[in-house]
Design an enzyme around this catalytic site. Structure first.
Site, PDB file in Angstrom:
ATOM      1  N   SER A 133       0.901  -1.197   0.014  1.00 42.59           N
ATOM      2  CA  SER A 133      -0.018   0.010  -0.071  1.00 42.59           C
ATOM      3  C   SER A 133       0.724   1.442  -0.126  1.00 42.59           C
ATOM      4  O   SER A 133       1.576   1.407   0.859  1.00 42.59           O
ATOM      5  CB  SER A 133      -0.959   0.099   1.237  1.00 42.59           C
ATOM      6  N   ASP A 169      -5.880  -6.838   4.540  1.00 41.11           N
ATOM      7  CA  ASP A 169      -5.575  -5.402   4.168  1.00 41.11           C
ATOM      8  C   ASP A 169      -5.711  -4.702   5.858  1.00 41.11           C
ATOM      9  O   ASP A 169      -6.692  -4.729   6.519  1.00 41.11           O
ATOM     10  CB  ASP A 169      -6.490  -4.517   3.586  1.00 41.11           C
ATOM     11  N   GLY A 170      -4.420  -4.396   6.477  1.00 43.88           N
ATOM     12  CA  GLY A 170      -4.408  -3.761   7.599  1.00 43.88           C
ATOM     13  C   GLY A 170      -3.598  -4.638   8.725  1.00 43.88           C
ATOM     14  O   GLY A 170      -4.054  -5.735   9.030  1.00 43.88           O
ATOM     15  N   GLY A 171      -2.447  -3.924   9.036  1.00 42.10           N
ATOM     16  CA  GLY A 171      -1.775  -4.327  10.144  1.00 42.10           C
ATOM     17  C   GLY A 171      -0.868  -5.615   9.562  1.00 42.10           C
ATOM     18  O   GLY A 171      -0.458  -6.569  10.489  1.00 42.10           O
ATOM     19  N   HIS A 197      -1.097  -1.411  -4.182  1.00 43.34           N
ATOM     20  CA  HIS A 197      -2.329  -1.215  -3.560  1.00 43.34           C
ATOM     21  C   HIS A 197      -2.519   0.329  -3.458  1.00 43.34           C
ATOM     22  O   HIS A 197      -1.603   0.999  -2.833  1.00 43.34           O
ATOM     23  CB  HIS A 197      -2.327  -1.941  -2.188  1.00 43.34           C
ATOM     24  N   HIS A 218      -8.437   0.351  -3.973  1.00 41.20           N
ATOM     25  CA  HIS A 218      -9.242   0.153  -2.943  1.00 41.20           C
ATOM     26  C   HIS A 218      -9.836   1.482  -2.512  1.00 41.20           C
ATOM     27  O   HIS A 218      -9.490   2.395  -2.098  1.00 41.20           O
ATOM     28  CB  HIS A 218      -8.454  -0.215  -1.557  1.00 41.20           C
ATOM     29  N   GLY A 260       1.505  -1.838   4.055  1.00 34.10           N
ATOM     30  CA  GLY A 260       1.991  -0.684   3.851  1.00 34.10           C
ATOM     31  C   GLY A 260       3.242  -0.380   4.794  1.00 34.10           C
ATOM     32  O   GLY A 260       4.477  -0.539   4.366  1.00 34.10           O
ATOM     33  N   MET A 296     -12.135   3.258  -0.738  1.00 31.24           N
ATOM     34  CA  MET A 296     -12.941   3.597   0.558  1.00 31.24           C
ATOM     35  C   MET A 296     -13.542   5.110   0.513  1.00 31.24           C
ATOM     36  O   MET A 296     -13.556   5.952   1.018  1.00 31.24           O
ATOM     37  CB  MET A 296     -11.939   3.700   1.656  1.00 31.24           C
ATOM     38  N   GLY A 339      -9.207   4.059   7.205  1.00 33.99           N
ATOM     39  CA  GLY A 339      -8.747   5.127   7.418  1.00 33.99           C
ATOM     40  C   GLY A 339      -7.201   5.415   7.412  1.00 33.99           C
ATOM     41  O   GLY A 339      -6.665   6.613   7.050  1.00 33.99           O
ATOM     42  N   PHE A 340      -6.249   4.648   8.123  1.00 34.08           N
ATOM     43  CA  PHE A 340      -5.084   5.055   8.446  1.00 34.08           C
ATOM     44  C   PHE A 340      -4.113   3.725   8.522  1.00 34.08           C
ATOM     45  O   PHE A 340      -4.805   2.651   8.561  1.00 34.08           O
ATOM     46  CB  PHE A 340      -5.113   5.538   9.948  1.00 34.08           C
ATOM     47  N   GLY A 341      -2.752   4.268   7.935  1.00 35.72           N
ATOM     48  CA  GLY A 341      -1.929   2.966   7.965  1.00 35.72           C
ATOM     49  C   GLY A 341      -1.563   2.945   9.392  1.00 35.72           C
ATOM     50  O   GLY A 341      -1.802   3.632  10.196  1.00 35.72           O
ATOM     51  N   GLY A 342      -0.837   1.784   9.702  1.00 40.29           N
ATOM     52  CA  GLY A 342      -0.188   1.669  10.822  1.00 40.29           C
ATOM     53  C   GLY A 342      -0.833   1.138  12.034  1.00 40.29           C
ATOM     54  O   GLY A 342      -0.297   1.245  13.343  1.00 40.29           O
ATOM     55  N   MET A 363     -11.148  -6.492   5.617  1.00 36.61           N
ATOM     56  CA  MET A 363     -10.178  -5.298   6.100  1.00 36.61           C
ATOM     57  C   MET A 363      -9.841  -6.031   7.610  1.00 36.61           C
ATOM     58  O   MET A 363     -10.664  -6.415   8.439  1.00 36.61           O
ATOM     59  CB  MET A 363     -11.106  -4.155   6.534  1.00 36.61           C
ATOM     60  N   ASP A 402      -4.962   3.228  -1.901  1.00 38.04           N
ATOM     61  CA  ASP A 402      -5.827   3.622  -1.035  1.00 38.04           C
ATOM     62  C   ASP A 402      -6.603   4.856  -1.400  1.00 38.04           C
ATOM     63  O   ASP A 402      -5.998   5.861  -1.022  1.00 38.04           O
ATOM     64  CB  ASP A 402      -5.371   3.461   0.292  1.00 38.04           C
ATOM     65  N   MET A 442      -9.537   7.474  -0.436  1.00 42.31           N
ATOM     66  CA  MET A 442     -10.401   7.852   0.765  1.00 42.31           C
ATOM     67  C   MET A 442     -10.743   9.134   0.393  1.00 42.31           C
ATOM     68  O   MET A 442     -10.113  10.193  -0.235  1.00 42.31           O
ATOM     69  CB  MET A 442      -9.513   7.920   2.177  1.00 42.31           C
TER      70      MET A 442
HETATM   71  C1  DX5 Z   1      -6.328   1.299   5.549  1.00 40.97           C
HETATM   72  C2  DX5 Z   1      -6.073   0.927   4.386  1.00 40.97           C
HETATM   73  C3  DX5 Z   1      -4.827  -0.062   4.258  1.00 40.97           C
HETATM   74  C4  DX5 Z   1      -3.629   0.469   4.899  1.00 40.97           C
HETATM   75  C5  DX5 Z   1      -2.714  -0.637   5.259  1.00 40.97           C
HETATM   76  O1  DX5 Z   1      -7.553   1.998   5.466  1.00 40.97           O
HETATM   77  O2  DX5 Z   1      -7.042   0.390   3.599  1.00 40.97           O
HETATM   78  O3  DX5 Z   1      -4.365  -0.465   2.945  1.00 40.97           O
HETATM   79  O4  DX5 Z   1      -2.795   1.235   4.289  1.00 40.97           O
HETATM   80  O5  DX5 Z   1      -1.643  -0.145   6.164  1.00 40.97           O
HETATM   81  P1  DX5 Z   1      -0.510  -0.874   7.019  1.00 40.97           P
HETATM   82  O6  DX5 Z   1      -0.029  -1.999   6.501  1.00 40.97           O
HETATM   83  O7  DX5 Z   1       0.241   0.048   7.569  1.00 40.97           O
HETATM   84  O8  DX5 Z   1      -1.693  -1.324   8.096  1.00 40.97           O
HETATM   85 ZN    ZN Z   2      -6.449  -0.620   1.574  1.00 41.70          ZN
END
Ligand code: DX5
Ligand code: ZN
Length: 219
Positions: free
Chosen positions: A10, A175-177, A35, A68, A197, A70, A144-147, A139, A37, A39
């Site tokens: 991502s 996707d996520g974490g 990927h 993706h 990401g 969102m 909304g956010f990475g990390g 998901m 994202d 938003m």
């Molecule tokens: C969250 C995104 C994810 C995000 C993943 O809304 O859809 O794609 O970027 O980031 P990490 O890998 O840092 O959780």
């Molecule tokens: Zn995503």
């Protein structure tokens, strides 16, 4: 059916001031998809980028763009993303009143259609559209956010979706974490596409991708 493991970094975690270079770097590092994202500040409590940025990135790699969305009214924008160079276009049923229509519209554009499920959304929403779907994204964080931290509560959902998919040629993406440890858990539950990401865009991208791939393949 054992599907090939694919890694979809991502770019949300990349350096936005050098987005083209980052996409080239992650492609050279051996990713399978890129990927993206998207938003809108309505469906998601964050704003990223839209079709013009996808279009600007398109010449930087031949890797499929795993887009993706969102955003609310995703169907309205599907043609713009298709024209900009998206290959997979994934929408959220929580943001799309006419999910079946949106999926067919994406396929009619010659693109692969995906459905992304928020952590609180039951997989039952897939039941009557599954044959119009090329990818299901579970998901493993709230959008909304990475990390953010991986939600282990989603492992049962991944396993249920894998059963629903059965022998169909549908990618099951998480996707996520995602890092090598959580990728292993998700792969055991049945996922085959891993979005990451934070775990990719640091240090040695190729080593990071390899570590996630090997963890998933060994699961
Ligand atoms: C969250 C995104 C994810 C995000 C993943 O809304 O859809 O794609 O970027 O980031 P990490 O890998 O840092 O959780
Ligand atoms: Zn995503």
């Amino acid at each position: 059916m054992k599907r090939p493991v694919k890694i979809s970094p991502s770019v949300l975690a990349s350096d936005f001031s050098r987005l083209g270079e980052e996409v080239r770097a992650v492609a050279a590092a051996g990713c399978d998809y890129v990927h993206l994202d998207v938003m809108d500040g309505h469906f998601t409590p964050n704003i990223t980028f839209g079709p013009p940025v996808v279009k600007a990135l398109r010449p930087h790699t031949g890797k499929p763009f795993d887009t993706h969305l969102m955003i609310t009214n995703a169907q309205t924008f599907a043609a713009d993303f298709a024209k900009a160079g998206s290959d997979i276009i994934t929408v959220h049923p929580e943001a799309e009143v006419h999910l079946d229509r949106a999926l067919h519209a994406i396929r009619d554009l010659g693109k692969k259609a995906g459905v992304a499920l928020n952590p609180a959304t039951p997989e039952a929403v897939l039941e009557y559209v599954i044959d119009a779907v090329d990818l299901v994204l579970v998901m493993t964080v709230n959008p909304g956010f990475g990390g953010q931290a991986f939600l282990a509560s989603q492992l049962d959902k991944i396993a249920h979706v894998a059963r629903m998919i059965g022998e169909r040629a549908i990618d099951l993406e998480v996707d996520g974490g995602i890092d090598p440890e959580t990728a292993k858990l998700a792969a055991r539950a049945g996922a085959n596409v891993f979005v990451a990401g934070t775990a990719v865009f640091k240090g040695d991208y190729a080593a990071n991708i390899k570590a996630i791939r090997e963890a998933a393949e060994a699961a």
